[in-house]
Enzyme design. Structure first.
Site, PDB file in Angstrom:
ATOM      1  CG  ASP A 229     103.099 -21.514 -67.915  1.00 23.10           C
ATOM      2  OD1 ASP A 229     103.569 -21.613 -67.027  1.00 23.10           O
ATOM      3  OD2 ASP A 229     102.508 -20.055 -68.048  1.00 23.10           O
TER       4      ASP A 229
ATOM      5  CE1 TYR B  44      97.572 -17.371 -53.765  1.00 23.54           C
ATOM      6  CE2 TYR B  44      97.907 -17.093 -51.339  1.00 23.54           C
ATOM      7  CZ  TYR B  44      98.274 -17.701 -52.537  1.00 23.54           C
ATOM      8  OH  TYR B  44      99.266 -18.395 -52.654  1.00 23.54           O
TER       9      TYR B  44
HETATM   10  C1  AKB Z   1     102.262 -15.565 -51.415  1.00 22.75           C
HETATM   11  O1  AKB Z   1     103.033 -15.054 -50.686  1.00 22.75           O
HETATM   12  O2  AKB Z   1     101.280 -15.166 -52.068  1.00 22.75           O
HETATM   13  C2  AKB Z   1     102.516 -16.990 -51.525  1.00 22.75           C
HETATM   14  C3  AKB Z   1     101.824 -17.672 -50.382  1.00 22.75           C
HETATM   15  C4  AKB Z   1     102.469 -17.867 -49.073  1.00 22.75           C
HETATM   16  O3  AKB Z   1     100.925 -18.386 -50.569  1.00 22.75           O
HETATM   17  N1  AKB Z   1     103.761 -17.135 -51.522  1.00 22.75           N
END
Ligand code: AKB
Length: 315
Positions: free
Chosen positions: A34, A141
């Protein structure tokens, strides 16, 4: 899996996965890494090295010295943090993943990295989202997760790296807190219920998201990694979910155990818009058919266990 190296080993999943893998495969066979060190069992209960996943050379030399045959790459930013720092998120999430995949290719390691329900977007079917469907996420993301799924499949087809992955829902655990996710409210609510008897949700009533209790998530990783390759039609990544609920449903469940528990709302527009872009519920049937995925916990049994474990932890 015999000699395993984990990145992000002190994060929400890594903290528990490291301990479970050490129990199964032997403490010395699991190298935890880590970017920081702490006093947790994951850091102290077996080999540990500091590793910034952006440092590909160090990652490769740690894997080589450990004689790793498996790389479990966990280090990444979650959805809300990635949305606040999109350029850094791209660099860390994709740069770290490339380094880990390259290490796996060079050293002929089996490979796991998590994807997420965040790999779906507003144009994806919202209910019982199929395994193979539209993936046009509107968050950084999600962009990272779709690119990561494609990259991991590419390494499998192009270089025969045995890459495998899961599209995780929100993960709930009493051990290490999540950091910077959209689904974190479903962990915070248990802490606040015990500490203060109330919780203010940043997610709006009526918002459904998939969730899973951590013991089921750990079993899913290990069972997928141990599954025989001939059975896998898919690889990166499998839909897996144990339950789908809204804030008022988890609140009602907690009320059954904590008399007088109260829930209010102060909606965070950024995390709400991320949640609105994700499915209400995903269909895990490919995981069930190809490698026998099965979750043991539902909202009721998870809540009983979470509250008991947290009461003991928080005194
Ligand atoms: C987030 O909320 O970013 C994570 C996911 C669902 O990938 N917990």
């Amino acid at each position: 899996m015999k000699r395993i190296m984990i990145t992000g080993a002190l994060g929400q999943i890594g903290s528990e996965l490291t301990i479970k893998l050490r129990d199964i495969y032997g403490a010395d066979n699991v190298l935890a890494t880590d970017i920081r060190e702490n006093d947790s069992d994951a850091a102290k209960g077996g080999p540990f090295s500091i590793l910034d996943v952006m440092d590909g050379k160090k990652m490769a030399s740690l894997a080589e010295n450990h004689k790793a045959d498996t790389i479990i790459h966990m280090a990444a930013l979650l959805s809300a943090t990635a949305e606040a720092n999109p350029v850094f998120a791209w660099n860390l999430n994709m740069g770290g993943l490339m380094n880990a995949l390259e290490t796996a290719r060079e050293q002929k390691c089996q490979f796991f990295t998590p994807s997420s329900i965040g790999a779906f977007g507003p144009s994806t079917p919202k209910d019982l989202t199929p395994q193979d469907t539209v993936q046009r996420p509107t968050t950084m993301y999600g962009v990272n997760k779709v690119a990561g799924e494609l990259l991991a499949d590419y390494y499998y087809h192009r270089f025969a790296v045995d890459t495998r992955g899961l599209r995780f829902p929100g993960l709930i655990s009493y051990v290490a807190p999540p950091g910077g996710g959209t689904t974190d409210y479903a962990v915070e609510i248990y802490y606040e219920a015990i500490k203060n008897g109330r919780y203010t949700s940043y997610i709006e009533q009526g918002t459904y998201m998939d969730m899973m209790y951590m013991p089921d998530a750990l079993d899913a990783i290990i069972n997928l990694m141990e599954a025989s390759p001939e059975k896998l039609i898919h690889r990166n990544s499998f839909n897996v979910s144990a339950m789908s609920f809204s804030p008022e449903e988890i609140s009602a469940e907690i009320k059954k155990h904590i008399t007088g528990f109260e829930m209010s709302y102060d909606v965070d527009p950024i995390r709400q818009s991320i949640a609105d872009s994700w499915p209400n519920s995903i269909d895990s049937s490919a995981a069930k058919e190809e490698w026998g995925f099965k979750a043991k916990y539902d909202l009721s049994s998870m809540s009983i266990d979470m509250l008991n474990k947290l009461k003991a932890k928080l005194g």
